[in-house]
Write an enzyme that holds these catalytic residues in place. Structure first.
Site, short mmCIF file in Angstrom:
data_model
loop_
_atom_site.label_atom_id
_atom_site.label_comp_id
_atom_site.label_asym_id
_atom_site.label_seq_id
_atom_site.Cartn_x
_atom_site.Cartn_y
_atom_site.Cartn_z
N ARG A 162 0.87 -1.18 0.00
CA ARG A 162 0.00 0.00 0.00
C ARG A 162 0.90 1.23 0.00
O ARG A 162 2.05 1.18 0.46
CB ARG A 162 -0.90 0.02 1.23
N LYS A 186 -2.14 -2.21 7.99
CA LYS A 186 -3.31 -1.68 8.69
C LYS A 186 -3.41 -2.27 10.09
O LYS A 186 -3.15 -3.45 10.29
CB LYS A 186 -4.57 -1.99 7.89
N HIS A 261 -2.43 2.01 -6.14
CA HIS A 261 -3.22 0.84 -5.74
C HIS A 261 -3.37 -0.12 -6.91
O HIS A 261 -3.48 -1.33 -6.71
CB HIS A 261 -4.59 1.29 -5.23
N ARG A 264 -0.62 -2.50 -6.93
CA ARG A 264 -0.86 -3.57 -5.95
C ARG A 264 -1.75 -4.65 -6.58
O ARG A 264 -1.52 -5.85 -6.38
CB ARG A 264 -1.51 -2.95 -4.71
N HIS A 287 -3.90 -9.08 3.90
CA HIS A 287 -5.35 -9.04 4.02
C HIS A 287 -5.82 -9.94 5.16
O HIS A 287 -5.30 -11.04 5.34
CB HIS A 287 -6.01 -9.52 2.71
N TYR A 296 -8.67 -8.44 -5.61
CA TYR A 296 -7.43 -7.87 -6.12
C TYR A 296 -6.89 -8.65 -7.32
O TYR A 296 -5.96 -8.21 -7.96
CB TYR A 296 -6.36 -7.87 -5.02
#
Length: 329
Positions: A162, A186, A261, A264, A287, A296
């Site tokens: 990211r 995250k 993104h 990615r 994830h 994705y």
């Protein structure tokens, strides 16, 4: 309820390390719901969370729909309410989540633009510098920044990071000898991601010239530790990286509307097309849910048919040559 909202936002900030952008969005969504409840009741009194039910949530969504709010924005606000009420349930303020059973709007599946393999290689080769001499060492500056840009692009494509993960990298997070990078994702979840030989070579070349950028300012300790620096010697920001990627997309002649993104997405799709396991890609991307990883990966129909024919027992059986004498019963 206003006090409960503040406690919830503090929880997101302290326990889940939510970004300022996330906190701002959640505050707007929850305060908007609170204002709706107050107007619905015709008073300015602060309602108690226990007084709210699923009909209040549904009414709020209907109100948003009546204002022609985009379905994606309505869905985000519903997600904020579910998370807020879930927090109150864990704390014991509520016995059940009034937003849990409320159905959100159906969202169209959006396809994020991504590069094919040839385009990705073309983009990686785009950072170039002029060997022509110029006044005040301008050509040397251009060379340094081009080397940095190539390292950024290679790392994006090699590790599927990211943008916030890339700009947050410090020198200590890179192990070029082992070809690994430590990423803080995250929720401050740490993961180790392998980096290919080409990206490692680009990063080593950048580290050789990084010092010329670092000398341009009396940086703080945090900036001194940063892996990627801007032209003034400070830590490169997310906006700065986005502009770098956009500039090289344009100079490479790809003409594609793709974001960081999208790189990615390209990383995940190319891995899956080459035979990587979806669970392994999930770990590399950081994830929490496999369903997120599936969004994705953009796999062609031909590739899906190939995987099906190779893996499904009945598909394999159908393509076997009939045994000698078969059918002459």
């Amino acid at each position: 309820m206003q006090a409960a909202i503040e406690e919830y936002l503090q929880h997101l900030r302290a326990e889940r390390d939510a970004s300022a952008h996330t906190l701002r969005n959640y505050r707007v969504d929850l305060v908007q719901f609170l204002d709706y409840i107050r107007k619905r009741r015709g008073c300015e009194a602060d309602p108690q969370p226990a007084q709210l039910d699923q009909y209040a949530v549904r009414g709020f969504l209907a109100h948003l729909h009546g204002d022609n709010l985009a379905p994606s924005s309505v869905a985000r606000k519903l997600a904020a309410l579910r998370s807020f009420f879930r927090f109150l349930c864990r704390r014991g303020t509520l016995k059940s989540n009034p937003a849990e059973l409320v159905v959100g709007p159906r969202l169209p599946r959006r396809t994020t633009a991504h590069l094919n393999v040839d385009d990705a290689f073309q983009l990686m080769a785009s950072p170039r510098y002029s060997e022509d001499s110029g006044p005040s060492g301008i050509s040397k500056d251009a060379e340094t920044l081009s080397i940095r840009d190539r390292a950024i692009l290679e790392l994006f494509y090699a590790a599927g990071l990211r943008i916030g993960e890339l700009t947050g990298l410090n020198l200590a997070d890179l192990d070029s000898a082992e070809g690994l990078v430590r990423v803080l994702g995250k929720g401050r979840k740490e993961r180790i991601v392998p980096v290919g030989r080409t990206a490692v070579a680009a990063l080593r070349e950048y580290l050789d010239v990084r010092g010329s950028l670092q000398q341009r300012r009396d940086e703080t300790r945090a900036e001194a530790a940063a892996l990627f620096l801007n032209a003034r010697g400070g830590r490169l920001t997310s906006r700065g990286v986005s502009l770098i990627v956009l500039r090289h997309l344009q100079s490479s002649g790809l003409g594609k509307k793709i974001t960081t993104h999208g790189l990615r997405h390209s990383f995940a799709t190319h891995l899956l097309n080459a035979g990587a396991d979806l669970r392994a890609i999930q770990e590399l991307l950081g994830h929490a849910r496999l369903s997120t990883t599936q969004r994705y990966t953009h796999v062609s129909l031909d590739k899906l048919m190939e995987i099906y024919d190779r893996a499904h027992p009945r598909a394999r059986t159908a393509r076997r040559a009939p045994a000698e004498g078969a059918g002459s019963r």
